[in-house]
Design a protein around this motif. Structure first.
Motif, PDB file in Angstrom:
ATOM      1  N   ASP A  31       7.395   0.969  -1.671  1.00 36.46           N
ATOM      2  CA  ASP A  31       7.212  -0.604  -1.181  1.00 36.46           C
ATOM      3  C   ASP A  31       7.119  -0.785   0.431  1.00 36.46           C
ATOM      4  OD1 ASP A  31       7.499  -1.647  -3.868  1.00 36.46           O
ATOM      5  OD2 ASP A  31       9.304  -1.022  -3.654  1.00 36.46           O
ATOM      6  N   VAL A  32       7.958   0.102   1.067  1.00 39.80           N
ATOM      7  CA  VAL A  32       7.959   0.398   2.518  1.00 39.80           C
ATOM      8  C   VAL A  32       7.805   1.629   3.071  1.00 39.80           C
ATOM      9  CG1 VAL A  32       9.697  -0.482   4.290  1.00 39.80           C
ATOM     10  CG2 VAL A  32       9.726  -1.874   2.218  1.00 39.80           C
ATOM     11  N   MET A  33       7.206   1.568   4.470  1.00 35.74           N
ATOM     12  CA  MET A  33       7.055   3.020   4.989  1.00 35.74           C
ATOM     13  C   MET A  33       7.806   2.655   6.029  1.00 35.74           C
ATOM     14  SD  MET A  33       5.173   4.912   3.098  1.00 35.74           S
ATOM     15  CE  MET A  33       4.973   6.341   4.424  1.00 35.74           C
ATOM     16  N   ILE A  34       8.572   3.530   6.496  1.00 38.47           N
ATOM     17  CA  ILE A  34       9.510   3.517   7.582  1.00 38.47           C
ATOM     18  C   ILE A  34       9.007   4.574   8.917  1.00 38.47           C
ATOM     19  CG2 ILE A  34      11.673   3.713   8.612  1.00 38.47           C
ATOM     20  CD1 ILE A  34      12.772   2.901   5.728  1.00 38.47           C
ATOM     21  N   ALA A  61      -0.252  -1.464  12.714  1.00 38.69           N
ATOM     22  CA  ALA A  61      -1.715  -1.872  12.452  1.00 38.69           C
ATOM     23  C   ALA A  61      -2.113  -0.942  11.460  1.00 38.69           C
ATOM     24  CB  ALA A  61      -2.575  -1.956  13.703  1.00 38.69           C
ATOM     25  N   SER A  62      -1.489   0.308  11.171  1.00 33.20           N
ATOM     26  CA  SER A  62      -2.304   1.304  10.327  1.00 33.20           C
ATOM     27  C   SER A  62      -1.415   1.435   9.262  1.00 33.20           C
ATOM     28  CB  SER A  62      -2.533   2.612  11.166  1.00 33.20           C
ATOM     29  OG  SER A  62      -3.418   2.152  12.382  1.00 33.20           O
ATOM     30  N   GLY A  63      -0.691   0.926   8.739  1.00 30.99           N
ATOM     31  CA  GLY A  63       0.348   1.231   7.570  1.00 30.99           C
ATOM     32  C   GLY A  63       1.869   1.157   7.535  1.00 30.99           C
ATOM     33  N   ALA A  64       2.281   1.326   8.864  1.00 32.95           N
ATOM     34  CA  ALA A  64       3.723   1.476   8.682  1.00 32.95           C
ATOM     35  C   ALA A  64       4.491   0.008   8.685  1.00 32.95           C
ATOM     36  CB  ALA A  64       4.113   1.994  10.249  1.00 32.95           C
ATOM     37  N   ASP A  65       5.565   0.049   7.951  1.00 28.34           N
ATOM     38  CA  ASP A  65       6.358  -1.322   7.886  1.00 28.34           C
ATOM     39  C   ASP A  65       7.372  -1.481   8.848  1.00 28.34           C
ATOM     40  OD1 ASP A  65       4.864  -2.588   5.566  1.00 28.34           O
ATOM     41  OD2 ASP A  65       5.361  -0.517   4.592  1.00 28.34           O
TER      42      ASP A  65
END
Length: 403
Positions: A31-34, A61-65
């Protein structure tokens, strides 16, 4: 919320990094990319081509949360210490899965090799001492040491991303509740490739080289411009072409000054200043025409280009042995550089369970937790010329604007 972590530098962010984030998220159902990202100085002893805020913006801008900063004490280090800092922060962030790019190897192979390594760590270190002065590179010597102790394995310890992957796996295995591993196969150009190739997945080295040459010449051919555009996401391209780019040449006057004014005794206090190398630095600093010439004059088989760059970064930052002894115990805080809406929700979810402070804004009361990195940010500003915009004080985390 399920979380997946990546330890990165993004120097600069390119489509290979975007692919890794997308694949890791898909394979782990996160659910979350750290992202734990190096700040303004990097593992190979180089200044980042653009500052940490711009690189965090690229990642968001490219997928990190969530993007958090790897402290400079760990970011300018060989693989093991680099991994120690990154894995510690992901553990603090209660991360479920650790993903990394690699040239080869499955999660099971990395886990097994890490377990075998830790079980035989003393024997491997003893074997490494025997190979240490055989004229090979560090990676060659470590490969020989490992192969002399461990049973046959398929991981190539001379490949840079595989080396880092193993370092992550080893460090992760030290924890009571290790994260799951999710290696992502690296695609496209090789890590050290210096020229842009006919592929969408370029090396960061080739992209930096092209960008810096463009900045020096003041122009870029249509062919090279199209190759760069194809190599990085559109927003990243716009950030890069509008930024003052930085490399070691911008810091050469400051390094030269430090090496001239400090005595040999003062230089000996610098972290990793060993074996009398300070005399060699003092001898050649006034003879060198530029930074590259200085490195060529000073380097030896034992003091390679990368090892010297790290040493020069420690000199530049006045990172002493005493400071290192304390700093390398572990990160003192979680410095948040940016987040998405999902990332903000996750931070709220974990904030009561972390054992070190989460810093979203630096001020007088918490500055002692980030003192080394504050100084590193001010030194980085000397090269960018952005003296009116602090790297740390009064900077709030970036917020990803959701589409």
């Amino acid at each position: 919320m399920k979380s997946c972590g990546i330890i990165a530098e993004y120097n600069p962010f390119h489509k290979g990094h975007q692919y890794q984030i997308e694949e890791a998220k898909k394979k782990t159902s996160a659910d979350v990319m750290i992202v734990v990202m190096s700040g303004n100085f990097l593992q190979r002893g180089e200044p980042a081509i653009v500052d940490k805020w711009k690189r965090a913006e690229m990642a968001l801008a490219s997928g990190a949360d969530i993007v958090i900063e790897l402290p400079v004490a760990f970011s300018v280090q060989p693989a093991d210490y680099f991994a120690k800092g990154g894995v510690a922060l992901l553990q603090e962030m209660r991360c479920d899965v650790l993903s990394f790019g690699t040239e080869s190897g499955t999660a099971e192979e990395f886990q097994q090799f890490a377990a075998d390594w830790l079980k035989n760590e003393e024997q491997i270190e003893a074997a490494f001492q025997q190979f240490k002065n055989n004229g090979g590179t560090y990676s060659e010597q470590m490969q020989q040491a490992a192969e002399s102790v461990l049973s046959k394995h398929s991981l190539d310890l001379q490949l840079p991303n595989t080396i880092l992957g193993l370092a992550y796996a080893k460090e992760n295995s030290r924890y009571r509740h290790p994260m799951l591993l999710e290696p992502i196969q690296r695609l496209g150009a090789g890590y050290h490739e210096k020229q842009l190739q006919k592929t969408s997945f370029q090396s960061a080295t080739a992209i930096r080289k092209q960008l810096l040459e463009q900045q020096i010449s003041g122009q870029i051919s249509n062919v090279d411009k199209q190759a760069l555009k194809a190599a990085v996401p559109a927003k990243v391209f716009n950030i890069l072409v509008d930024s003052q780019l930085v490399d070691w040449n911008a810091f050469w006057p400051f390094l030269k000054y430090q090496l001239i004014v400090q005595s040999e005794e003062q230089l000996r206090q610098t972290y990793q200043m060993n074996e009398g190398i300070e005399y060699r630095l003092k001898e050649f600093v006034t003879q060198a025409e530029n930074f590259e010439h200085f490195v060529e004059l000073v380097k030896t088989k034992r003091y390679t280009w990368v090892r010297l760059q790290r040493l020069f970064t420690y000199v530049l930052l006045q990172f002493t042995k005493d400071i290192a002894d304390e700093a390398l115990d572990g990160p003192k805080a979680i410095r948040v550089l940016g987040f998405s809406a999902a990332g903000q929700q996750y931070l709220s979810q974990i904030k009561k369970s972390v054992s070190i402070p989460i810093i979203s804004r630096l001020h007088q009361k918490n500055k002692d937790l980030w003192e080394i990195d504050i100084q590193a940010g001010k030194i980085y500003q000397l090269a960018t010329g952005e003296v009116t915009k602090e790297q740390d004080f009064h900077r709030l985390p970036l917020r990803k604007v959701e589409a």
